[in-house]
Scaffold this motif. Sequence first.
Motif, PDB file in Angstrom:
ATOM      1  N   LYS A  47      -0.716  -8.650   4.359  1.00  0.00           N
ATOM      2  CA  LYS A  47      -1.514  -8.821   3.132  1.00  0.00           C
ATOM      3  C   LYS A  47      -0.734  -8.258   1.960  1.00  0.00           C
ATOM      4  CE  LYS A  47      -5.199 -10.663   4.988  1.00  0.00           C
ATOM      5  NZ  LYS A  47      -4.310 -11.352   5.965  1.00  0.00           N
TER       6      LYS A  47
ATOM      7  N   ASP B  39      -3.910 -14.242  12.696  1.00  0.00           N
ATOM      8  CA  ASP B  39      -2.742 -13.629  12.074  1.00  0.00           C
ATOM      9  C   ASP B  39      -1.649 -13.403  13.114  1.00  0.00           C
ATOM     10  OD1 ASP B  39      -3.921 -13.614   9.653  1.00  0.00           O
ATOM     11  OD2 ASP B  39      -4.495 -11.506   9.666  1.00  0.00           O
TER      12      ASP B  39
ATOM     13  N   LYS C 294      -1.071  -1.285  12.873  1.00  0.00           N
ATOM     14  CA  LYS C 294      -0.895   0.115  12.459  1.00  0.00           C
ATOM     15  C   LYS C 294      -2.081   0.953  12.928  1.00  0.00           C
ATOM     16  CE  LYS C 294       0.142  -1.454   8.149  1.00  0.00           C
ATOM     17  NZ  LYS C 294       0.333  -1.450   6.700  1.00  0.00           N
TER      18      LYS C 294
ATOM     19  N   ASN D  77       0.220   4.358   0.143  1.00  0.00           N
ATOM     20  CA  ASN D  77      -0.088   5.350   1.182  1.00  0.00           C
ATOM     21  C   ASN D  77       0.539   4.966   2.516  1.00  0.00           C
ATOM     22  OD1 ASN D  77      -1.655   6.798  -0.603  1.00  0.00           O
ATOM     23  ND2 ASN D  77      -3.553   5.773   0.005  1.00  0.00           N
ATOM     24  N   ASP D  78       0.374   3.694   2.878  1.00  0.00           N
ATOM     25  CA  ASP D  78       0.947   3.220   4.137  1.00  0.00           C
ATOM     26  C   ASP D  78       2.469   3.337   4.114  1.00  0.00           C
ATOM     27  OD1 ASP D  78      -1.342   2.752   5.478  1.00  0.00           O
ATOM     28  OD2 ASP D  78      -1.323   0.567   5.274  1.00  0.00           O
TER      29      ASP D  78
ATOM     30  N   ASN E  13       0.848  -1.188   0.000  1.00  0.00           N
ATOM     31  CA  ASN E  13       0.000   0.000   0.000  1.00  0.00           C
ATOM     32  C   ASN E  13       0.888   1.244   0.000  1.00  0.00           C
ATOM     33  OD1 ASN E  13      -1.544   2.245   0.954  1.00  0.00           O
ATOM     34  ND2 ASN E  13      -3.109   0.811   1.673  1.00  0.00           N
TER      35      ASN E  13
ATOM     36  N   VAL F  18      -4.777   3.978  13.155  1.00  0.00           N
ATOM     37  CA  VAL F  18      -5.366   4.903  12.191  1.00  0.00           C
ATOM     38  C   VAL F  18      -4.936   6.334  12.523  1.00  0.00           C
ATOM     39  CG1 VAL F  18      -7.550   5.953  11.495  1.00  0.00           C
ATOM     40  CG2 VAL F  18      -7.315   3.462  11.511  1.00  0.00           C
ATOM     41  N   ASP F  19      -4.920   6.641  13.812  1.00  0.00           N
ATOM     42  CA  ASP F  19      -4.539   7.981  14.257  1.00  0.00           C
ATOM     43  C   ASP F  19      -3.068   8.251  13.915  1.00  0.00           C
ATOM     44  OD1 ASP F  19      -5.478  10.251  16.356  1.00  0.00           O
ATOM     45  OD2 ASP F  19      -3.328   9.797  16.576  1.00  0.00           O
TER      46      ASP F  19
ATOM     47  N   THR G 249       0.968  -4.425  10.524  1.00  0.00           N
ATOM     48  CA  THR G 249      -0.184  -4.672   9.663  1.00  0.00           C
ATOM     49  C   THR G 249      -1.453  -4.046  10.207  1.00  0.00           C
ATOM     50  OG1 THR G 249      -1.461  -6.429   8.609  1.00  0.00           O
ATOM     51  CG2 THR G 249      -0.621  -6.882  10.784  1.00  0.00           C
ATOM     52  N   THR G 250      -2.495  -4.094   9.398  1.00  0.00           N
ATOM     53  CA  THR G 250      -3.789  -3.537   9.784  1.00  0.00           C
ATOM     54  C   THR G 250      -4.571  -4.545  10.606  1.00  0.00           C
ATOM     55  OG1 THR G 250      -3.817  -2.315   7.735  1.00  0.00           O
ATOM     56  CG2 THR G 250      -5.905  -2.532   8.851  1.00  0.00           C
ATOM     57  N   SER G 251      -4.271  -5.821  10.383  1.00  0.00           N
ATOM     58  CA  SER G 251      -5.088  -6.888  10.953  1.00  0.00           C
ATOM     59  C   SER G 251      -4.863  -7.079  12.440  1.00  0.00           C
ATOM     60  CB  SER G 251      -4.763  -8.198  10.239  1.00  0.00           C
ATOM     61  OG  SER G 251      -5.183  -9.274  11.029  1.00  0.00           O
ATOM     62  N   LYS G 252      -5.976  -7.165  13.167  1.00  0.00           N
ATOM     63  CA  LYS G 252      -5.879  -7.487  14.585  1.00  0.00           C
ATOM     64  C   LYS G 252      -6.458  -8.890  14.801  1.00  0.00           C
ATOM     65  CE  LYS G 252      -6.419  -5.097  18.988  1.00  0.00           C
ATOM     66  NZ  LYS G 252      -7.182  -4.115  19.729  1.00  0.00           N
ATOM     67  N   GLU G 253      -6.558  -9.634  13.701  1.00  0.00           N
ATOM     68  CA  GLU G 253      -7.130 -10.984  13.785  1.00  0.00           C
ATOM     69  C   GLU G 253      -6.218 -11.881  14.620  1.00  0.00           C
ATOM     70  OE1 GLU G 253     -10.103 -12.004  12.727  1.00  0.00           O
ATOM     71  OE2 GLU G 253     -10.433  -9.920  12.154  1.00  0.00           O
TER      72      GLU G 253
END
Lengths: 393, 146
Positions: free
Chosen positions: B71, B106, B121, B17-18, B15, B123-124, B99-103
């Motif tokens: 991902k 994962d 990661k 942007n990330d 990504n 959002v803020d 990563t974005t996932s808090k699963e």
Amino acid sequence: MNEGSPCRLELEKALRLLEEVQEISRTGGWEYNVANKHITWTSGVYRIYGVEPDFDPNNLDRCIGFYDPDSAPVIMEAFNKTLAHGEPYDLELRLTRGDGRTIWIRTVGKATVESGRIVRLSGDIMDIDELKRAQLKTVELTAELERRVADRTEKLERINKDLETFSQAISHDLKAPLRAIAGFSRMVAEDYHDVLDAEGQRMLTVVSDNATTLDTVLTEILNLARIGTTNLDMVNLSMKQMVVAMFHEVATADEVSTVHLKIRDIPDCIGDSILMRKVWGNLIDNALKFTVGRDPRTIEIYAQVSDDKSTYYIKDNGTGFNEDYTDKLFVPFQQLHSRSEYKGIGAGLALVKRIVEIHGGTTGASGKNGQGAVFWFTIPKISRPKDGGNPRA
Amino acid sequence: MDEKKAVDILLVEDNQNDAELTLRALRKSNITNTIVHVHDGQEALDYVFARGQYKERDIKLAPRLMLLDLKLPKIDGLEVLKAVKSDPRTKMMPVVVLTTSKEENDILESYEHNANSYIVKPVDFDKFVNAVKELGLYWLLLNVMP
């Protein structure tokens, strides 16, 4: 035997009793004399077959003819085996009576052996139609019930799976763009600080703040969705320690020093540590939010113990709520206060309710506008740590 | 870039942007060490094992830190992690899953395959900068490698 003799009277009495018993129990007896191949029925057998007393039981073909096509060969084979080897039988079969009514019967047969030879077969036949039909109905209903449970389970599993996929989609696909919105609006604010006037700066703050709010909302929805699929790890929990820990986690440094937190003697409980922390975290967070602006701000935590459960209370001196809406408090996406005052969707109390319920407890609240609120939840004493759960002191 | 010198951070992030946010957060934290940004799992493995477009690279000069998104296109982040951690030449390299996932799965799988850290990661933006700053300081300054 003379008519009227005591012996004869006794016999008549016994026959009358036999007749009554056969009628009440819907049974009849039969006998087959091997030597002369003669069959004798008691009156009960005539009644079960639904034939007149002048019917000749020695017409074997007609007798077998009463049985259903499925049942006829079975009774034939069983009868022949008993006749040949003395092997007894006990069967449940279907027959169509003389009056055309089809019924279930139980038929039992055995051999009498004298001097090594089978001399006689005898047995009884019972009308078990009502019992059998009830039994078959039960089997049918049970099968139907099992089918429905299986269907529903499959459906629920599918829904659960969908929910999981949905949760993951929210996590990944919605959060990444949100992070970009929040981050890039901040980058604009930083990099173009000289070009933007105060209003431009303010607008960018609105953008990033809203991204952060949406992130909070998504997180709340995800937390709520995940509870259902959590496996509980039931251990002994020191509620007092947990309250202190969660207060320090949820409260700001300023709140830790200014809010009066009174914890009475509250009992330990058996529960899942991670989930129970969420219960206290949300309740304390709630109490903190609604006492903002009060002086002093007080939060009191106490408990009541009964034989089967402990009830934990958290009482604050905050803004309280309109008692008419108590029911709405624990429903997600329902907020009694306007969104601008408090961030999030109000899923915190819904989360508390779900967690308490899967522990076998209940939740409730009471309060009045402007006069503080009391939230409570119960945890049953009987919930035992599950296998593998390590009771912790 | 000097091919003979080890980079400090290998950022594996598809990504854009990330990636930009991460690079900015690193800069903001005064972590101005050399950073290489690769865009998918295949490129990450090519870089680490000096293959394909990176075949001129000296494999012994492993990055001091890998920031790995899970991902990823082509080869999944977990696969990259597995490959890096099961090869004796690269298994010592610290890998931080970012990563974005808090699963739960994962997280568990990442640690099962010897990830050194797992960071969600935020959002803020301020929290994001803070997270990147702390992990950079820890892995590049505080942590002592053999």
